[in-house]
Enzyme design. Sequence first.
Site, PDB file in Angstrom:
ATOM      1  N   LYS A 131      35.671  47.620 -11.380  1.00 17.45           N
ATOM      2  CA  LYS A 131      34.215  47.519 -11.236  1.00 17.45           C
ATOM      3  C   LYS A 131      33.750  46.369 -12.119  1.00 17.45           C
ATOM      4  CE  LYS A 131      29.887  50.121 -11.434  1.00 17.45           C
ATOM      5  NZ  LYS A 131      29.174  49.057 -12.156  1.00 17.45           N
ATOM      6  N   ARG A 152      22.089  40.479  -4.202  1.00 16.02           N
ATOM      7  CA  ARG A 152      21.795  41.821  -3.701  1.00 16.02           C
ATOM      8  C   ARG A 152      20.293  42.038  -3.534  1.00 16.02           C
ATOM      9  NH1 ARG A 152      24.361  46.727  -4.085  1.00 16.02           N
ATOM     10  NH2 ARG A 152      25.861  45.990  -5.643  1.00 16.02           N
TER      11      ARG A 152
END
Length: 691
Positions: A131, A152
């Site tokens: 991650k 995003r």
Amino acid sequence: MSDEKLKPDISVQDIKDEDKAREAMEKLREAIRYHDYRYYVLDSPTISDAEYDELMADLEALEERFPDLVTADSPTQQVGGEPRDDLDQVEHPAPMLSLQSVQEADAVRRFDQTCRQELGVDEIEYIAEPKYDGLAVELIYEQGSLAVALTRGDGRVGEDVTANVKTIREVPLRLRESEDQALPEQLTVRGEIYMRRDEFETFNDHLAEAGERQFANPRNAAAGSVRQLDPKITAERPLHIFFFEVLDALAMNLETQEEVLDALLEWGLRTNTEFNRLCTDIDEVISYHDELSAERDDLAYEIDGVVYKVNRLEYYEQLGRRTRNPRWAIAYKFEPRRATTTLHDIIVQVGRTGRLTPVALLDPVHIGGVKVSRASLHNQSEIERKDIRIGDRVVVERAGDVIPQVVAALEEERDGSEQRFSLPEQCPVCDAEVVLSEDKKQAHCPNIDCPAQLRERLTHFTSRGAMDIEGLGEKRVQQLIDQELVTRLSDLYHLSKDDLVSLERFASKSAQNLLDEIEDSKEQTLDRFLYALGIPLVGEHVTQLLARHYRTLDELMDASTDDLRALRDIGPEVAQSIAAFFGEERNRQEVKALLDAGIELNNPLYAGEDGDSPLQGLTFVFTGELERWTRDEVQRLVERLGGRATSSVSGQTDYVVAGPGAGSKLDEARQREIPVLDESEFVELIEEKGG
């Protein structure tokens, strides 16, 4: 592919003919792309840096001599283009969801158990991926060439950072053709841009030497670099990327996430071949998390956990997703990094909406390779609950390995000189009376003209969801403030063309365009105007509720806390915040100044005395393309008419509106026997219900 065959067989200096130049340039580009792939993706170069530089120099020489033959995806174009005034907003082909995060092994086991139960299988394979602590991006390739790169954003709409992302050497401007995996006409991939730890330290040192503000951590540095308005600045930053997702992979005959990662490599997109791993059961999942946690400090880049994805892609549709995250993946976070230091003072910051946040000033301490000298104390309630005092020895952690916060005070180390702290009763910037909630978790300055709030408040006021004044990003807002052309919101509506053209990068045309945008914003709906004011604790949903209940702004401004609390979905804290905002005389004066400047409010949301709305109680899902609206616009339309627009089909869905290109949501609606409308039928429904 032979390295020798990748070079032109004659000296580029001797090429005079355009056809020969085109042939040589294509061969050079092919060579450079191949060696980029060997170096950046496979980490296995086959030529020296000097030989690579020679190839690039030859290509640059030819392109300079034959400028009409330069292509947009040539390797020479990864140096940055012209500066931009702002970053455009672009809708994602599909939402970029966040992941559910957990920090305990039991939660991961429950996730596995739920997946197995819903799928009706005994065991599930998972792909484990680090991650990354960087900036998530989406890249869209058309006909093999990079067309669009987006951040995003809010998950539905991202910022267009194409010119900046093109400067990252690990991002191919053109994908590789693969014999094993066909290249689709359009390919949408997702990944994470990051900065290596060692390069971050060097970069920060250079900023310090230049007297510029340093970044707090590699993640912020990566995000700040990608969001630069000048791509040439991005090109100078040490950025890297890992790819890990392909949109609509099943349609490309990819059956597993493992195959997705292999395909990305085949296309020349860098994946983490060292740490991506297939786990055959939940025990391997837990074990790999512990293994990578032990190695995290030795990695060249920051990670804060492990992402686990169900390997078989066909399971994704069956498992579905929640509103914000998929049910087929989970992030198993590492334990936060902690350290002990001394808290020598507490200051108070005033944010965009006037929120007061206490911040601890610490003796500098290194936590996970980052020097920390400030940490959040959240609010007065937290300070009292943890009994944190000025002068305490305290435990500090980087929450999510990013935001430092004070976890606890070491009471046993006190010597009696420590001092308790209370938030001030007056705003430290403008002296307005601070509004403190009963539970002491919320404190804010209600003065709309508070100087500390001006830049962020003005940026919010002009944003797309608010007054929607295009062309007024943070940089231009700061220009207006620096030149004292705007000292409060209403000043925006008194700007002249002469004011604007006196500013850097404001030509006559761009100045007029902005003035036109400001003029157009004067015709506004009540809910958007309320949202633009930036009332603490009041978001778009609340402003729509208020607009449905109150016909005019005057009615709302005169409402008491008790009146507001009587509304459904308005809690006591929100009611107090709204009443306090309009109870501040300076705010009422500023609202009047805005209206006097020409803002005219209409309220299409007002439900009337019976409290009804045309689409009240109805839930819609939209799939495919619409002609009349963007996805964001149609969602706002439904909400304004009293309905809800959700991203997934469920038992609560009343209608699915399907346009060209509709996918699995349409199939699911038919399976559930949910009414399906085309765009014209949706319009008829609105008109039929009086919308």
